[in-house]
Write a protein that holds these residues in place. Structure first.
Motif, PDB file in Angstrom:
ATOM      1  N   UNK A 219      27.206  45.938  32.016  1.00  0.00           N
ATOM      2  CA  UNK A 219      28.561  46.425  32.313  1.00  0.00           C
ATOM      3  C   UNK A 219      29.571  45.326  32.011  1.00  0.00           C
ATOM      4  N   UNK A 220      30.832  45.755  31.904  1.00  0.00           N
ATOM      5  CA  UNK A 220      31.942  44.816  31.677  1.00  0.00           C
ATOM      6  C   UNK A 220      32.032  43.798  32.820  1.00  0.00           C
ATOM      7  N   UNK A 221      31.784  44.274  34.069  1.00  0.00           N
ATOM      8  CA  UNK A 221      31.901  43.393  35.231  1.00  0.00           C
ATOM      9  C   UNK A 221      30.960  42.186  35.119  1.00  0.00           C
ATOM     10  N   UNK A 222      29.710  42.420  34.707  1.00  0.00           N
ATOM     11  CA  UNK A 222      28.749  41.307  34.609  1.00  0.00           C
ATOM     12  C   UNK A 222      29.097  40.414  33.413  1.00  0.00           C
ATOM     13  N   UNK A 223      29.587  41.006  32.339  1.00  0.00           N
ATOM     14  CA  UNK A 223      29.980  40.204  31.168  1.00  0.00           C
ATOM     15  C   UNK A 223      31.153  39.282  31.539  1.00  0.00           C
ATOM     16  N   UNK A 224      32.121  39.838  32.273  1.00  0.00           N
ATOM     17  CA  UNK A 224      33.272  39.027  32.683  1.00  0.00           C
ATOM     18  C   UNK A 224      32.840  37.891  33.615  1.00  0.00           C
ATOM     19  N   UNK A 225      31.885  38.188  34.499  1.00  0.00           N
ATOM     20  CA  UNK A 225      31.415  37.148  35.428  1.00  0.00           C
ATOM     21  C   UNK A 225      30.729  36.018  34.645  1.00  0.00           C
ATOM     22  N   UNK A 226      29.975  36.387  33.617  1.00  0.00           N
ATOM     23  CA  UNK A 226      29.321  35.361  32.791  1.00  0.00           C
ATOM     24  C   UNK A 226      30.366  34.461  32.131  1.00  0.00           C
ATOM     25  N   UNK A 227      31.377  35.075  31.561  1.00  0.00           N
ATOM     26  CA  UNK A 227      32.429  34.305  30.883  1.00  0.00           C
ATOM     27  C   UNK A 227      33.151  33.414  31.902  1.00  0.00           C
ATOM     28  N   UNK A 228      33.422  33.951  33.097  1.00  0.00           N
ATOM     29  CA  UNK A 228      34.089  33.151  34.132  1.00  0.00           C
ATOM     30  C   UNK A 228      33.217  31.949  34.526  1.00  0.00           C
ATOM     31  N   UNK A 229      31.905  32.137  34.590  1.00  0.00           N
ATOM     32  CA  UNK A 229      31.001  31.011  34.906  1.00  0.00           C
ATOM     33  C   UNK A 229      31.040  29.974  33.780  1.00  0.00           C
ATOM     34  N   UNK A 230      31.070  30.430  32.536  1.00  0.00           N
ATOM     35  CA  UNK A 230      31.157  29.494  31.402  1.00  0.00           C
ATOM     36  C   UNK A 230      32.434  28.662  31.530  1.00  0.00           C
ATOM     37  N   UNK A 231      33.552  29.319  31.830  1.00  0.00           N
ATOM     38  CA  UNK A 231      34.816  28.588  31.969  1.00  0.00           C
ATOM     39  C   UNK A 231      34.716  27.564  33.096  1.00  0.00           C
ATOM     40  N   UNK A 232      34.162  27.983  34.232  1.00  0.00           N
ATOM     41  CA  UNK A 232      34.129  27.108  35.411  1.00  0.00           C
ATOM     42  C   UNK A 232      33.180  25.928  35.219  1.00  0.00           C
ATOM     43  N   UNK A 233      32.048  26.172  34.540  1.00  0.00           N
ATOM     44  CA  UNK A 233      31.012  25.135  34.473  1.00  0.00           C
ATOM     45  C   UNK A 233      31.107  24.325  33.181  1.00  0.00           C
ATOM     46  N   UNK A 234      31.388  25.006  32.075  1.00  0.00           N
ATOM     47  CA  UNK A 234      31.323  24.323  30.772  1.00  0.00           C
ATOM     48  C   UNK A 234      32.696  23.962  30.220  1.00  0.00           C
ATOM     49  N   UNK A 235      33.721  24.634  30.703  1.00  0.00           N
ATOM     50  CA  UNK A 235      35.076  24.329  30.216  1.00  0.00           C
ATOM     51  C   UNK A 235      35.772  25.568  29.712  1.00  0.00           C
ATOM     52  N   UNK A 236      37.102  25.559  29.711  1.00  0.00           N
ATOM     53  CA  UNK A 236      37.886  26.765  29.426  1.00  0.00           C
ATOM     54  C   UNK A 236      37.690  27.336  28.020  1.00  0.00           C
ATOM     55  N   UNK A 237      37.301  26.497  27.035  1.00  0.00           N
ATOM     56  CA  UNK A 237      37.181  27.024  25.666  1.00  0.00           C
ATOM     57  C   UNK A 237      35.845  27.703  25.401  1.00  0.00           C
ATOM     58  N   UNK A 238      35.022  27.790  26.413  1.00  0.00           N
ATOM     59  CA  UNK A 238      33.654  28.262  26.178  1.00  0.00           C
ATOM     60  C   UNK A 238      33.432  29.573  26.920  1.00  0.00           C
ATOM     61  N   UNK A 239      32.814  30.603  26.320  1.00  0.00           N
ATOM     62  CA  UNK A 239      32.183  30.574  25.007  1.00  0.00           C
ATOM     63  C   UNK A 239      33.193  30.551  23.856  1.00  0.00           C
ATOM     64  N   UNK A 240      32.832  29.766  22.837  1.00  0.00           N
ATOM     65  CA  UNK A 240      33.650  29.742  21.630  1.00  0.00           C
ATOM     66  C   UNK A 240      33.232  30.942  20.781  1.00  0.00           C
TER      67      UNK A 240
END
Ligand code: F6P
Length: 478
Positions: A219-240
């Motif tokens: 679902x979109x909700x889980x995809x958004x959560x993944x992207x939010x985790x990438x931003x929080x842990x790896x940095x705002x530009x990720x995923x590139x």
């Protein structure tokens, strides 16, 4: 330039998952018996046809599987056991497998994504956790190496689920020529919860999945959560741009379910179930789950008890048919949960049951034909997980139910995104609210119930397992 590791007669499409399409029982006389499984991946893969040169890489889960791998000479399993499918089963050291599957995948990653911890005391991410993490890495490496060996130049590889979060990056390093996808069947945790994990491990998990060209979710909700985790842990530009994010909402297999649910063994189970339910015209509230912590079976029973208290007019007129099939019984917390489900069901029967009425009919022995019989009989389907990637039962019951059922659905199930509009929606923690939702569902006029159920079935079957699988392959240009 061709990859030095590319196999000249290798597979063009590869699937990797912990659980494969077949498992083996080793009998006392030394004979092996293959049991074929079902599910979205099995029917999905069949969609690309037998000539597609596809291989499924999976792990040996128990002693029977390990023996089958040995007898197969460590390579592919006999085609007669797999329905013609090419399956390479990996005999990963049993202790490494147990650390990776029971220790990390099911006791840490599953708990994080479903937010199951009782946080005052857990998780304890200590030296023992680090030791098990090394096994999780080794398990992922074994998959990456097998996939690298099996794949033809430029092949498409679709890696499934939280067991294999590190494999995409490991495989990318071994075989940069491959087109790699990862699909998460679970929810994804929001950043505040995901960051319970040590920072280095959180980063390794995210980077592992970002080794894929395409990271996909239910679902979109889980995809958004993944992207939010990438931003929080790896940095705002990720995923590139290197990793595209996809959403593919796996649906129910309408053709299979409609046909299978009208076979004679299902009719026979319906007769037996009707006898257990008893009483002319009695209504049914049906649930079918693995006995899984996230499914919220105990609160479902408590809500049913509340219904009998608050709406005594339903006593003797309704039965809660609950099938709770054993799951992950190597873990004590799952065994305890199963015991609690039984205890609460027995308590309700003892407190409310009468000579001619058993309020809860609970079965814990897995029987697919009986599940389909319950689907057909359902007046109300109760699907109230505290958190769930999708929940296919929510999609299957409206497709199969004979008279049309009302779906009482948790807003925390992935299926809510597609089915929420025509379901009666509940907060899974709210016992009183769930009891009222059950009352509303039981009282819904037949016409409205049938209309809603028709729309639910249409939404539930919008993306068949075959189309879902093809979407993953096509997203990689395959
Ligand atoms: O939801 C994730 C998942 O891997 C599903 O694909 C599957 O239904 C379930 O978990 C099975 O778990 P296990 O293989 O541990 O029984």
């Amino acid at each position: 330039m061709a990859s030095p590791m590319a196999s000249t007669d290798g597979a063009e499409v590869l699937v990797a998952s912990n659980r494969g399409p077949v498992s083996y029982d080793l009998r006392e006389d030394g004979s092996l018996h293959a049991r074929r499984g079902g599910g979205g991946l099995v029917s999905g893969l069949s969609a690309i046809g037998p000539d597609a040169n596809a291989v499924w890489v999976c792990a040996a889960l128990g002693d029977g599987d390990r023996e089958a791998v040995r007898r197969a000479g460590g390579g592919r399993l006999p085609a007669e056991d797999t329905g013609g499918q090419q399956v390479r089963m990996l005999d990963i050291d049993a202790d490494v497998f147990s650390d990776a599957y029971n220790g990390i995948a099911n006791s840490v990653l599953w708990f994080v994504h479903h937010m199951l911890y009782q946080t005052p005391l857990e998780p304890v991410l200590d030296a023992e956790f680090r030791r098990q993490w090394a096994s999780y890495q080794a398990y992922n490496r074994a998959f990456a190496e097998a996939l690298a060996q099996e794949a033809a130049e430029g092949a498409v590889v679709v890696i499934q689920d939280y067991h294999l979060a590190l494999a995409p990056r490991m495989l990318r390093r071994l075989r940069p020529d491959l087109r790699i996808g990862h699909f998460s069947h679970t929810p994804w945790a929001p950043p505040d919860y995901f960051r319970l994990l040590p920072d280095d491990i959180a980063a390794e998990l995210l980077s592992g999945i970002l080794g894929a060209d395409h990271a996909a979710f239910l679902t979109r909700r889980w995809a958004d959560a993944f992207v939010a985790c990438c931003h929080a842990v790896l940095g705002p530009g990720i995923p590139s741009g290197e990793t595209r994010i996809g959403v593919h909402g796996l649906g129910a297999d309408a053709d299979f379910l409609r046909k299978r649910s009208h076979e004679p063994d299902v009719d026979e189970r319906m007769r037996a179930l009707r006898e257990e339910i008893g009483g002319e015209g009695r209504r049914t509230i049906v649930r079918v789950d693995r006995t899984e912590l996230s499914k919220n079976i105990v609160r479902g029973l408590l809500a049913y008890r509340q219904l009998l208290d608050d709406h005594p007019e339903w006593r003797e007129r309704v039965v809660h048919v609950a099938f709770a099939y054993p799951s992950r019984q190597d873990l004590a917390v799952y065994r305890d949960y199963t015991a609690e489900v039984r205890r609460v069901a027995d308590e309700i029967n003892a407190a409310y049951g009468t000579a001619g009425w058993t309020p809860v009919v609970l079965h814990v022995k897995d029987d697919f034909a009986r599940s389909l019989a319950a689907y057909r009989l359902a007046d109300v389907a109760l699907v109230n997980p505290i958190r769930d990637g999708m929940n296919l039962v929510a999609k299957e019951i409206p497709v199969v139910s004979d008279e049309g059922c009302v779906l009482v659905l948790s807003r925390e199930a992935g299926a809510y995104e597609e089915l929420g509009e025509d379901a009666v929606v509940v907060n899974p923690y709210d016992i009183g609210g769930t009891a009222e939702a059950l009352a509303l569902a039981l009282a819904m006029p037949a016409e409205e119930r049938a209309e809603r159920c028709k729309r639910l079935a249409a939404a539930a079957t919008a993306l068949s397992p075959a189309a879902w699988f093809l979407e993953q392959v096509e997203a990689l240009g395959g």
